[in-house]
Motif scaffolding. Structure first.
Motif, PDB file in Angstrom:
ATOM      1  N   SER A 154       0.839  -1.135  -0.115  1.00 51.93           N
ATOM      2  CA  SER A 154       0.001  -0.034  -0.027  1.00 51.93           C
ATOM      3  C   SER A 154       0.816   1.223  -0.246  1.00 51.93           C
ATOM      4  O   SER A 154       0.515   2.175  -0.659  1.00 51.93           O
ATOM      5  CB  SER A 154      -0.929   0.116   1.220  1.00 51.93           C
ATOM      6  OG  SER A 154      -0.035   0.141   2.610  1.00 51.93           O
ATOM      7  N   SER A 198       2.193   1.803  -3.651  1.00 49.43           N
ATOM      8  CA  SER A 198       1.040   2.519  -4.255  1.00 49.43           C
ATOM      9  C   SER A 198       0.909   4.054  -4.037  1.00 49.43           C
ATOM     10  O   SER A 198       0.713   4.787  -5.069  1.00 49.43           O
ATOM     11  CB  SER A 198      -0.248   1.530  -4.157  1.00 49.43           C
ATOM     12  OG  SER A 198      -1.418   2.181  -5.121  1.00 49.43           O
ATOM     13  N   GLN A 199       0.767   4.321  -2.833  1.00 46.88           N
ATOM     14  CA  GLN A 199       0.768   5.619  -2.440  1.00 46.88           C
ATOM     15  C   GLN A 199       2.059   6.456  -2.776  1.00 46.88           C
ATOM     16  O   GLN A 199       1.745   7.609  -3.440  1.00 46.88           O
ATOM     17  CB  GLN A 199       0.484   5.751  -0.890  1.00 46.88           C
ATOM     18  CG  GLN A 199       0.222   7.108  -0.440  1.00 46.88           C
ATOM     19  CD  GLN A 199       0.087   7.230   1.168  1.00 46.88           C
ATOM     20  OE1 GLN A 199       0.389   6.122   1.840  1.00 46.88           O
ATOM     21  NE2 GLN A 199      -0.167   8.463   1.721  1.00 46.88           N
ATOM     22  N   ARG A 236       1.813   7.082  -6.704  1.00 43.54           N
ATOM     23  CA  ARG A 236       0.633   7.974  -7.044  1.00 43.54           C
ATOM     24  C   ARG A 236       1.199   9.622  -6.594  1.00 43.54           C
ATOM     25  O   ARG A 236       1.010  10.463  -7.455  1.00 43.54           O
ATOM     26  CB  ARG A 236      -0.528   7.571  -5.983  1.00 43.54           C
ATOM     27  CG  ARG A 236      -1.610   8.628  -6.653  1.00 43.54           C
ATOM     28  CD  ARG A 236      -3.147   8.364  -5.901  1.00 43.54           C
ATOM     29  NE  ARG A 236      -2.852   8.224  -4.527  1.00 43.54           N
ATOM     30  CZ  ARG A 236      -2.996   6.866  -3.891  1.00 43.54           C
ATOM     31  NH1 ARG A 236      -2.993   5.828  -4.420  1.00 43.54           N
ATOM     32  NH2 ARG A 236      -2.834   7.062  -2.327  1.00 43.54           N
ATOM     33  N   GLN A 237       1.710   9.741  -5.507  1.00 45.65           N
ATOM     34  CA  GLN A 237       2.488  10.942  -5.081  1.00 45.65           C
ATOM     35  C   GLN A 237       3.458  11.650  -6.055  1.00 45.65           C
ATOM     36  O   GLN A 237       3.500  12.730  -6.473  1.00 45.65           O
ATOM     37  CB  GLN A 237       2.771  11.129  -3.660  1.00 45.65           C
ATOM     38  CG  GLN A 237       1.676  10.884  -2.793  1.00 45.65           C
ATOM     39  CD  GLN A 237       2.123  10.814  -1.300  1.00 45.65           C
ATOM     40  OE1 GLN A 237       3.188  10.793  -0.994  1.00 45.65           O
ATOM     41  NE2 GLN A 237       0.995  11.054  -0.336  1.00 45.65           N
TER      42      GLN A 237
END
Length: 61
Positions: A12, A15-16, A19-20
């Motif tokens: 997780s 993925s975060q 994305r950022q």
């Protein structure tokens, strides 16, 4: 140390972070490619931690 921070990323978190990173530096469509890259980098960092090695990563996108 960055190596240890990357080594501790869970799925997780990868993925975060992807994305950022995509939102800050690239288009949102880059998220998937960056997620794959971060997964490989996380694996490399974890092996480096286990072996007490340093890592050097040059990224050119």
């Amino acid at each position: 140390m960055l190596r240890d921070a990357v080594a501790s990323l869970e799925l997780s978190g990868q993925s975060q972070a992807a994305r950022q990173w995509a939102n800050a530096e690239f288009s949102a469509t880059a998220k998937d490619s960056l997620t794959v890259f971060l997964a490989a980098l996380t694996d490399l960092a974890r092996r480096a931690v286990v072996n007490n090695d340093q890592i050097y990563c040059y990224v050119c996108l």
